[in-house]
Design a protein around this motif. Structure first.
Motif, PDB file in Angstrom:
ATOM      1  N   LEU A  58      17.451 -61.851  18.405  1.00  0.00           N
ATOM      2  CA  LEU A  58      18.298 -61.645  17.227  1.00  0.00           C
ATOM      3  C   LEU A  58      19.679 -62.269  17.408  1.00  0.00           C
ATOM      4  CD1 LEU A  58      17.392 -57.971  16.283  1.00  0.00           C
ATOM      5  CD2 LEU A  58      16.780 -60.048  15.070  1.00  0.00           C
ATOM      6  N   TYR A  59      20.299 -62.057  18.573  1.00  0.00           N
ATOM      7  CA  TYR A  59      21.601 -62.667  18.818  1.00  0.00           C
ATOM      8  C   TYR A  59      21.497 -64.185  18.914  1.00  0.00           C
ATOM      9  CZ  TYR A  59      24.029 -58.260  19.503  1.00  0.00           C
ATOM     10  OH  TYR A  59      24.601 -57.022  19.311  1.00  0.00           O
ATOM     11  N   GLY A  60      20.390 -64.687  19.455  1.00  0.00           N
ATOM     12  CA  GLY A  60      20.193 -66.132  19.520  1.00  0.00           C
ATOM     13  C   GLY A  60      20.071 -66.756  18.151  1.00  0.00           C
ATOM     14  N   SER A  61      19.356 -66.084  17.249  1.00  0.00           N
ATOM     15  CA  SER A  61      19.226 -66.623  15.890  1.00  0.00           C
ATOM     16  C   SER A  61      20.562 -66.575  15.151  1.00  0.00           C
ATOM     17  CB  SER A  61      18.146 -65.866  15.115  1.00  0.00           C
ATOM     18  OG  SER A  61      18.492 -64.509  14.993  1.00  0.00           O
ATOM     19  N   GLY A  81      20.418 -75.852  20.217  1.00  0.00           N
ATOM     20  CA  GLY A  81      21.141 -75.629  21.465  1.00  0.00           C
ATOM     21  C   GLY A  81      21.888 -74.305  21.461  1.00  0.00           C
ATOM     22  N   GLY A  82      22.465 -73.963  20.315  1.00  0.00           N
ATOM     23  CA  GLY A  82      23.159 -72.683  20.188  1.00  0.00           C
ATOM     24  C   GLY A  82      22.216 -71.503  20.326  1.00  0.00           C
ATOM     25  N   PHE A  83      21.002 -71.648  19.771  1.00  0.00           N
ATOM     26  CA  PHE A  83      20.008 -70.587  19.910  1.00  0.00           C
ATOM     27  C   PHE A  83      19.654 -70.366  21.372  1.00  0.00           C
ATOM     28  CE2 PHE A  83      15.532 -69.396  20.370  1.00  0.00           C
ATOM     29  CZ  PHE A  83      15.556 -68.154  19.746  1.00  0.00           C
ATOM     30  N   LEU A 118      19.759 -67.026  25.973  1.00  0.00           N
ATOM     31  CA  LEU A 118      19.739 -66.885  27.432  1.00  0.00           C
ATOM     32  C   LEU A 118      20.971 -66.150  27.944  1.00  0.00           C
ATOM     33  CD1 LEU A 118      18.328 -70.322  28.599  1.00  0.00           C
ATOM     34  CD2 LEU A 118      17.189 -68.103  28.605  1.00  0.00           C
ATOM     35  N   GLY A 119      22.126 -66.411  27.346  1.00  0.00           N
ATOM     36  CA  GLY A 119      23.339 -65.716  27.757  1.00  0.00           C
ATOM     37  C   GLY A 119      23.229 -64.218  27.550  1.00  0.00           C
ATOM     38  N   TYR A 120      22.763 -63.806  26.367  1.00  0.00           N
ATOM     39  CA  TYR A 120      22.631 -62.381  26.112  1.00  0.00           C
ATOM     40  C   TYR A 120      21.503 -61.778  26.941  1.00  0.00           C
ATOM     41  CZ  TYR A 120      22.566 -57.871  23.946  1.00  0.00           C
ATOM     42  OH  TYR A 120      22.627 -56.527  23.758  1.00  0.00           O
TER      43      TYR A 120
END
Length: 107
Positions: A22-25, A51-53, A58-60
């Motif tokens: 969800l945060y990636g989207s 790339g942002g996704f 991955l960060g979250y």
């Protein structure tokens, strides 16, 4: 009902998977739309969105899994402490019994 991403990642049962997606989207939407508004280049904005996704997801994911591991360590320590408390309560190894004995002799 369970949802499998890419056929193997069970989103319902894997901790942090749902939130990461969800945060990636959301990150992909913000970064792609922001890049499009800034440059008006559609293809490049789609690349930035993908790339942002990936980066946001991955960060979250790592952030959430690290916090989950920290929480499990704290729970294990608390469980061990409670077990020791029950085991040593009332015996000569009880730290509180020593403190109360010293307090009584001081007064």
């Amino acid at each position: 009902q369970s949802f499998k991403l890419l056929g193997f990642l069970d989103v319902k049962n894997v901790p942090c998977a749902r939130e990461s997606i969800l945060y990636g989207s959301l990150g992909s939407l913000v970064m792609g739309l922001g890049h499009f508004i800034a440059t008006s280049r559609v293809r490049r904005s789609c690349d930035v969105a993908v790339g942002g996704f990936i980066c946001t997801m991955l960060g979250y994911w790592f952030y959430c899994r690290y916090n989950l591991a920290q929480q499990r360590i704290r729970q294990r320590m608390l469980k061990e402490g409670m077990k020791n408390r029950i085991l040593f309560e009332g015996s000569y190894l009880d730290p509180e019994k020593e403190q109360t004995g010293r307090e009584r002799s001081d007064s």
